[in-house]
Design a protein around this motif. Structure first.
Motif, PDB file in Angstrom:
ATOM      1  N   HIS A 143      38.822  38.437  26.545  1.00  0.00           N
ATOM      2  CA  HIS A 143      38.208  37.385  27.356  1.00  0.00           C
ATOM      3  C   HIS A 143      38.743  36.041  26.878  1.00  0.00           C
ATOM      4  CE1 HIS A 143      35.117  39.841  29.256  1.00  0.00           C
ATOM      5  NE2 HIS A 143      34.750  40.316  28.085  1.00  0.00           N
ATOM      6  N   TRP A 159      34.786  33.440  35.919  1.00  0.00           N
ATOM      7  CA  TRP A 159      36.030  33.590  36.681  1.00  0.00           C
ATOM      8  C   TRP A 159      36.962  32.476  36.230  1.00  0.00           C
ATOM      9  CZ3 TRP A 159      37.737  30.561  41.151  1.00  0.00           C
ATOM     10  CH2 TRP A 159      36.893  29.481  41.471  1.00  0.00           C
ATOM     11  N   TYR A 160      38.235  32.616  36.608  1.00  0.00           N
ATOM     12  CA  TYR A 160      39.258  31.730  36.047  1.00  0.00           C
ATOM     13  C   TYR A 160      40.022  30.999  37.142  1.00  0.00           C
ATOM     14  CZ  TYR A 160      38.218  34.097  31.709  1.00  0.00           C
ATOM     15  OH  TYR A 160      37.563  34.576  30.612  1.00  0.00           O
ATOM     16  N   GLU A 167      43.067  30.565  37.399  1.00  0.00           N
ATOM     17  CA  GLU A 167      44.245  31.341  37.823  1.00  0.00           C
ATOM     18  C   GLU A 167      43.925  32.240  39.007  1.00  0.00           C
ATOM     19  OE1 GLU A 167      43.147  31.088  34.807  1.00  0.00           O
ATOM     20  OE2 GLU A 167      44.768  30.191  33.643  1.00  0.00           O
ATOM     21  N   GLU A 168      42.618  32.545  39.212  1.00  0.00           N
ATOM     22  CA  GLU A 168      42.214  33.461  40.285  1.00  0.00           C
ATOM     23  C   GLU A 168      41.892  32.727  41.583  1.00  0.00           C
ATOM     24  OE1 GLU A 168      39.911  36.204  36.902  1.00  0.00           O
ATOM     25  OE2 GLU A 168      38.793  35.265  38.524  1.00  0.00           O
ATOM     26  N   TRP A 169      42.164  31.435  41.624  1.00  0.00           N
ATOM     27  CA  TRP A 169      41.794  30.618  42.778  1.00  0.00           C
ATOM     28  C   TRP A 169      42.310  31.212  44.088  1.00  0.00           C
ATOM     29  CZ3 TRP A 169      38.945  27.459  45.331  1.00  0.00           C
ATOM     30  CH2 TRP A 169      39.465  26.717  46.406  1.00  0.00           C
ATOM     31  N   GLU A 170      43.593  31.552  44.100  1.00  0.00           N
ATOM     32  CA  GLU A 170      44.171  32.074  45.343  1.00  0.00           C
ATOM     33  C   GLU A 170      43.473  33.363  45.769  1.00  0.00           C
ATOM     34  OE1 GLU A 170      46.349  30.882  47.477  1.00  0.00           O
ATOM     35  OE2 GLU A 170      46.595  29.037  46.329  1.00  0.00           O
ATOM     36  N   GLN A 171      43.107  34.141  44.761  1.00  0.00           N
ATOM     37  CA  GLN A 171      42.465  35.437  45.010  1.00  0.00           C
ATOM     38  C   GLN A 171      41.059  35.268  45.578  1.00  0.00           C
ATOM     39  OE1 GLN A 171      42.379  37.611  41.294  1.00  0.00           O
ATOM     40  NE2 GLN A 171      40.442  38.615  41.837  1.00  0.00           N
ATOM     41  N   TRP A 172      40.345  34.233  45.146  1.00  0.00           N
ATOM     42  CA  TRP A 172      38.936  34.090  45.504  1.00  0.00           C
ATOM     43  C   TRP A 172      38.680  33.131  46.670  1.00  0.00           C
ATOM     44  CZ3 TRP A 172      35.799  37.685  44.364  1.00  0.00           C
ATOM     45  CH2 TRP A 172      35.845  38.359  43.142  1.00  0.00           C
ATOM     46  N   LYS A 173      39.630  32.230  46.927  1.00  0.00           N
ATOM     47  CA  LYS A 173      39.267  31.102  47.789  1.00  0.00           C
ATOM     48  C   LYS A 173      38.821  31.539  49.189  1.00  0.00           C
ATOM     49  CE  LYS A 173      43.886  29.938  49.361  1.00  0.00           C
ATOM     50  NZ  LYS A 173      44.877  28.919  49.597  1.00  0.00           N
ATOM     51  N   ARG A 194      37.970  35.062  49.786  1.00  0.00           N
ATOM     52  CA  ARG A 194      37.113  36.248  49.639  1.00  0.00           C
ATOM     53  C   ARG A 194      35.728  35.922  49.126  1.00  0.00           C
ATOM     54  NH1 ARG A 194      39.437  39.716  45.564  1.00  0.00           N
ATOM     55  NH2 ARG A 194      37.472  40.810  45.890  1.00  0.00           N
ATOM     56  N   ARG A 254      31.422  32.206  43.827  1.00  0.00           N
ATOM     57  CA  ARG A 254      32.104  31.786  42.608  1.00  0.00           C
ATOM     58  C   ARG A 254      31.757  30.318  42.395  1.00  0.00           C
ATOM     59  NH1 ARG A 254      31.673  36.090  41.846  1.00  0.00           N
ATOM     60  NH2 ARG A 254      33.145  37.746  41.381  1.00  0.00           N
TER      61      ARG A 254
END
Lengths: 554, 554
Positions: free
Chosen positions: A355, A454-455, A457-463, A465, A510
């Motif tokens: 983590h 959450w991180y 770096e995951e912005w594209e993944q979550w924005k 979804r 998020r």
């Protein structure tokens, strides 16, 4: 008993001094290729920059002072070119003469030399300099004084940054070039971006993610061509792209090496009988990841040298040489950047699951004047919370927190143990809950499942979804936020949960705030209300560093 | 689930905030006797001195902000006067009304109040003030602004020193009175003497080893009579002679106390069911000596409050409350004084045998501008080198070294483990061998018998029975030395051993230098030559602090 030591700076001179303190009878001969021993190699950039005024300050000891104090036989300009392990002698070249010197024990501490990357024209330029020895620093400061106006520093590691700042401080228009994607490659990207901003504030032009391809010597200056087509004119070029162990002569004499670095055991013993080695020219085993690599740092070198003297003169009671954490620190303008233990890349390489925590605490109590943020990253082992590594960037209090974390990592502490550290608190120095305690609390929450992160770096993944919920105040939100996010201040969240339900439309939520403190509270409110929710590690302060200002809408 | 918390500052408010983060459903009521909650109690002296300008800075949270952020029901001016453990209620007095409030869990964090020593006239003076709450600080700053010119501070603990400096900073002629033999009684004498010198440099008159006996109120000022006959005129008298747990109401309700402090287990539980306690009003068990005493420090209080919320809401997975090391720090003028773990007195009381190390390293590399000495004491267990306690006084880098040592002590490290600590080194921050590594090396030498120490306290014992050999340079020696000592610079010792033999005349040799580094080398030379020899711990720097300047001849 005759102890011969090759190399008279960090590891070699520590070994010599310790050997004398353990034995008045030993004959101790130090053979140094260069002009000086025991000089302040870490001080060289500050001499170039003028902060250290006198060259004499760099010479911590001289052969004469070492003879008087410790009865050492120190011979400079003595270059050891071979070992004969069968006859237990070394061959030494000095002033065109060659001689053999016998040893009972031999300690090899030759250090490292600047590596020379494959740049066309590098060897033809007279303007390329390194910064490894006193003479280098003197020559560079002279060149600075001779009307040089433009400098290009190749390599943005520790020495490169210090050299660039020194040259900028002397008024030169300075550029720094780094092949890796960001300056100080061992730093995580979100930390390095703070350093880049500080370099730019100092007027230094930063070229990262590119390499120097060609140096074209000119009449009044050289031209450095970068891989992105940029051309930089330079009166001075500083080569600081890394070092390689200076071991060719010893490897040829039979010392077993691994990628050029001498292999030693926990007492510094090489494969040859009575031949020891320490410092930048040896392989170390990383304390966290077990990775094998040379570590070019003064602290571990000094300590290893001392332990080898023990291994020779007090065999049986000598402590093993510690495995290094790679703790390092650099001042860049008004900032300090420091690190200890593993980073993401080395953990990934070692296959260790972890983590990451991002915190931005003040260095001392917020109500006391002069509060400055420390930007802090800590990695912990996913399975049990073991501390693996930490990095910090800030103006004040960075060195203290990294040293405490280095101590905690060395002690094998888990993140929850940091809660219990009883650190010195008064308003000018810290907080009742010190940043280190805060790391413990946040990490313990993550390990216990109380805090799900959450991180950025995951912005594209979550924005798309997820509903991205920004719980900062309306004023903070309007000064810059991520696109498509919903703003509900955390103080209003409990009464506006309906809006969250509606906007989320069964998607996960998020949450984010400025630093991660308020979003943790909001995250707990949402979790209690049944949402699939997580809090952005490090908040907008980290998101800005990861995604860049251009990701924001105002 | 209703959690009632008595006291809304450090421990109480930490418990409340943590409880909310663990449970949205809990009803959390905070009952605070005073006007303010969550205020910056450690900041009060700095408000008096004017460094913290605005009173509002002292109010970190308010009932309104805590309601909005954490949905806490915070009630100020609510004084809890009794617990009924059978009915699980508390009795609360507010605005002349009395009510009962029921609890499922009760957390007692009432803190401490200023103790009032038996000084004749203390209760009759209108000029006596304490510095415990925001109102106290506001009143004191107002009094300072109202033309007060002379202040007497009774008690030279942490708050007393901070108050004295604040008053001196505001231009008052300030005296400080301490019953113990030196200021900051938990500090060792040789450390405290440095603090005393700094107080005097600030213009503060220090009266140590005396008590205030009588306060005589006057028209324009009071007079404070000290036990040595000194009379001090005072427009303001600050009472900071210590605190006592504010537990009378709870003890009367059946909470078991020890010398007035509530007894709790490792999860903060008192003897009454579902009644917990934390902070200055509870007994702690010293992590090093096992001594039982209340610890009036913000850090441990905050952490204990948080752990109690865990014990209530996550029973089974709550970590035990850590035993405190008593780590503490204070700024005095340009100095920092800090300590962690046990001191000589507490070790003697606990019957623990120990070695003491004195070191005076620079806070960073000596060749880098701005080097300042750190005066450092470390105690280690004689049997095995376990770290027991440390103190440091200096201008820069003191807090870092004490925090590293506090971490090492918490980790159960031995002194030799400090050699291996991989601390952050660059010239502005430390040395390749950090002061902490130096402690490890010196301590390891002592444990291994490589270094035999003698102490300045033994001067009277040794001055005739031994040859006292001063190995500093001739210039240093002539600027001030102990009487009857022989001076041979350490660089000349090997060639002048005959002189030592003659002067010693079969007696032992006790060596000293300025800080202990050169005498260690000399000690090794003498040991190898067969002398009964030892090196003075801390050298002349410590000897001056222990014996006083008057012990020297020039």
């Amino acid at each position: 008993m005759r102890i011969v030591i090759v190399g008279g700076v960090a590891a070699g001179m520590s070994a010599a001094a310790r050997a004398r303190r353990l034995s008045e009878d030993a004959q101790i001969i130090v053979l140094e290729r260069g002009e000086h021993v025991s000089f302040a190699n870490c001080g060289l950039p500050y001499y170039v920059g003028g902060e250290i005024e006198d060259q004499s300050s760099l010479l911590v000891q001289t052969p004469t002072s070492l003879k008087a104090s410790l009865n050492l036989d120190v011979r400079t300009r003595h270059n050891v070119t071979a070992i004969d392990p069968a006859r237990k002698t070394v061959r030494v070249e000095t002033n065109g003469r060659s001689e053999e010197i016998a040893y009972d024990s031999l300690i090899l501490a030759p250090g490292a030399v600047a590596s020379r990357p494959p740049i066309t024209g590098l060897d033809d330029s007279t303007r390329v300099r390194t910064l490894r020895r006193v003479d280098d620093a003197v020559a560079l400061r002279e060149a600075v004084g001779n009307g040089s106006q433009r400098a290009v520093v190749l390599g943005a590691g520790f020495i490169g940054l210090e050299a660039a700042e020194a040259l900028a401080l002397q008024g030169l228009s300075t550029s720094i070039v780094e092949f890796a994607s960001h300056v100080l490659p061992p730093l995580e990207q979100e930390m390095a971006s703070l350093v880049t901003a500080e370099l730019e504030r100092l007027g230094i032009s930063v070229h990262a993610g590119v390499s120097a391809q060609e140096i074209t010597p000119g009449q009044s200056s050289d031209t450095v061509l970068l891989s992105d087509g940029t051309q930089l004119d330079a009166d001075i070029i500083v080569l600081s792209t890394g070092v390689r162990p200076d071991t060719a002569a010893f490897e040829a004499s039979g010392v077993t090496c691994e990628r050029g670095a001498m292999i030693v055991d926990e007492h510094g013993r090489t494969n040859l009988p009575d031949v020891y080695a320490a410092g930048d020219a040896t392989i170390s085993i990383d304390a966290v990841t077990g990775a094998r690599r040379p570590v070019a740092l003064a602290g571990p070198a000094n300590r290893a040298g001392r332990q080898i003297a023990d291994a020779i003169l007090r065999p049986g009671s000598a402590h093993p040489i510690p495995t290094p954490l790679g703790t390092a620190i650099v001042r860049v303008g008004g900032l300090t950047a420091a690190m200890t233990g593993a980073n993401r890349a080395s953990l990934a390489q070692a296959g260790i699951k972890f983590h990451t925590l991002h915190l931005h605490p003040g260095q001392h109590a917020g109500y006391f004047p002069g509060t400055e943020q420390i930007h802090l990253i800590v990695h912990l082992r996913k399975s049990d919370g073991l501390l693996l590594g930490a990095q910090a960037v800030g103006k004040d209090g960075v060195d203290k927190r990294i040293d405490v974390l280095a101590t905690a990592i060395r002690a094998g502490m888990k993140v929850e143990d940091l809660i219990d550290l009883d650190l010195a608190y008064a308003p000018p120095y810290g907080s009742a809950k010190d940043p280190i305690n805060m790391v413990g609390m946040a990490g313990s929450n993550v390990m216990d499942g109380v805090l799900k992160l959450w991180y950025a770096e995951e912005w594209e993944q979550w924005k798309d979804r997820a509903l991205i919920l920004d719980v900062r105040s309306v004023g903070e939100y309007s000064s810059g936020h991520l696109p498509g996010t919903l703003n509900i201040p955390h103080t209003e969240l409990r009464t506006r949960l309906d809006e969250v339900t509606e906007a989320a439309a069964s998607r996960p939520v998020r949450v984010l705030c400025q630093s991660g403190v308020r979003s943790h509270i909001a995250n707990r409110v949402l979790a209690a209300a049944g949402f699939d929710t997580a809090s952005l590690s490090g908040g907008m302060l980290t998101a800005r560093a990861v995604l860049g200002e251009q990701a924001l809408v105002v």
